[in-house]
Design an enzyme around this catalytic site. Structure first.
Site, PDB file in Angstrom:
ATOM      1  N   CYS A 196       0.943  -1.213  -0.164  1.00  0.00           N
ATOM      2  CA  CYS A 196       0.060  -0.223  -0.119  1.00  0.00           C
ATOM      3  C   CYS A 196       0.931   1.140  -0.127  1.00  0.00           C
ATOM      4  O   CYS A 196       2.213   1.070  -0.072  1.00  0.00           O
ATOM      5  CB  CYS A 196      -0.855   0.001   1.200  1.00  0.00           C
ATOM      6  N   CYS A 212       3.219  22.620  -7.893  1.00  0.00           N
ATOM      7  CA  CYS A 212       3.046  23.177  -9.268  1.00  0.00           C
ATOM      8  C   CYS A 212       3.123  24.603  -9.225  1.00  0.00           C
ATOM      9  O   CYS A 212       3.572  25.484  -9.939  1.00  0.00           O
ATOM     10  CB  CYS A 212       1.585  22.840  -9.853  1.00  0.00           C
TER      11      CYS A 212
HETATM   12 ZN   LIG Z   1       0.984  -1.108   3.495  1.00  0.00          ZN
END
Ligand SMILES: [Zn+2]
Length: 375
Positions: A196, A212
């Site tokens: 993840c 930006c």
């Molecule tokens: Zn994880």
């Protein structure tokens, strides 16, 4: 005898062509020819629901690609409105949107309806926060990150891992683009879980993060990341998660400082880190967090005031504001109310959220809000 009242043939044919249904067979014919999609894949796309979180440059590109590909339902979530400086890279918007300061989610919905009226687009003019995340994201099969901040990305990661819902990170700054597929584990999943976001980056980046605002951004870098992101989503939605990339992929398309021509890098994200706080220990600190109060907006010289969640009566507010001598350019529609006061422009949304332009000073923005909108 010719009559002025008889409709000319060109008028008749224009009327009928304007209402003629575009057939799905024709519309998707070239995509169905591609062996990765086929007729069965196209049908799966029609039944799919994708949530796009953020509708700046990345979200506009990704939503547009999803809509043209025939994804049946798209939820677009964005808290901001269109400005002239967006037009260089935010491919779904035009000059009229900027002149009207249309909320981006709604502008996106209207533009998509013009090129694909056969799909559903839900525009959500909102900031994604713990209090609304389940309601906004639960119906989607997959979540596409098009945000401009890590706080929201960690919130998405918490939610996606908790609910075992795939999401795809994507980011661009300068001429750099990066993306990663996150396939959270569950007993029902038809894939092997990946790392993840927190497995790879346990903590959000700290210190001076380039935005930006400071580094600028090339439209081409954003569109590259969006293209990869949507391609990976199409694999998932057509039942081919085993063909999805299991890496954090990044491109440096152009770097005058280092002389980089086109560099590509990939680091493995193939397996979860066992001691990961989020997917390993299932501690969801970002989901448990309170709503973010005030934040400055990327590239905008703006502060978002967020703590006042209550519906606003625009008509009553207009009457009250019109009494202030120093308020200028007061205008409103169903979607927002806006006025200028000195160097600052305040834009108020129906849920009480506001964006104060012309400052990054949170205290100043709060005091303007309290004075003119209410505390
Ligand atoms: Zn994880």
């Amino acid at each position: 005898m010719p009559s002025d009242e008889s409709p000319g043939p060109s008028v008749t044919s224009n009327t009928s062509s304007a209402t003629e249904q575009i057939s799905d067979i024709e519309r998707y014919s070239r995509q169905v020819l591609f062996p990765g999609i086929g007729a069965a894949g196209q049908q799966r796309l029609a039944e799919a629901h994708v949530a796009v979180i953020g509708c700046g440059a990345m979200g506009a590109a990704s939503s547009s690609l999803l809509a043209r590909a025939g994804v049946g339902t798209i939820t677009i979530i964005d808290r901001d409105f269109v400005e002239a400086s967006n037009l260089q890279r935010q491919v779904l918007f035009d000059e009229d949107d900027a002149r009207q300061s249309l909320p981006k989610a709604e502008a996106a919905r209207r533009h998509i309806a013009r090129f694909n009226s056969g799909i559903r687009v839900h525009s959500q003019i909102a900031d994604l926060v713990p209090a609304n995340i389940a309601e906004l994201l639960a119906p989607a099969n997959i979540l596409l990150d098009a945000t401009d901040n890590f706080e929201t990305r960690y919130l998405i990661n918490d939610y996606a891992v908790r609910e075992a819902k795939p999401w795809i990170y994507a980011a661009a700054i300068g001429a750099y683009a990066a993306t990663m597929n996150i396939l959270p584990g569950s007993s029902a999943a038809e894939y092997t879980p990946t790392a993840c976001l927190a497995c790879i980056f346990p903590k959000p980046p700290s210190g001076n993060v380039e935005t930006c605002d400071t580094a600028g951004i090339l439209s081409t870098a954003v569109n590259l990341a969006a293209s990869v992101q949507v391609t990976e989503a199409l694999k998932y939605l057509t039942g081919q998660p085993h063909l999805m990339r299991r890496t954090l992929l990044s491109f440096e398309l152009w770097n005058p400082a280092t002389g980089a021509r086109l560099e590509q890098a990939e680091i493995s994200a193939a397996t979860p880190r066992p001691d990961c706080e989020v997917c390993g220990q299932r501690i969801f600190t970002h989901l448990a967090g309170k709503n973010r109060a005030h934040i400055t907006l990327c590239g905008r010289d703006s502060v978002q005031i967020h703590e006042h969640h209550r519906p606003v009566d625009f008509a009553a507010m207009r009457t009250r504001l019109a009494a202030h001598a120093d308020i200028q350019d007061l205008r409103s529609n169903d979607l927002l109310l806006r006025f200028r006061r000195g160097p600052h422009t305040l834009t108020l949304f129906p849920d009480g959220r506001a964006i104060v332009q012309g400052t990054t000073d949170v205290m100043l923005a709060r005091s303007l809000y309290a004075r003119f909108i209410g505390s």
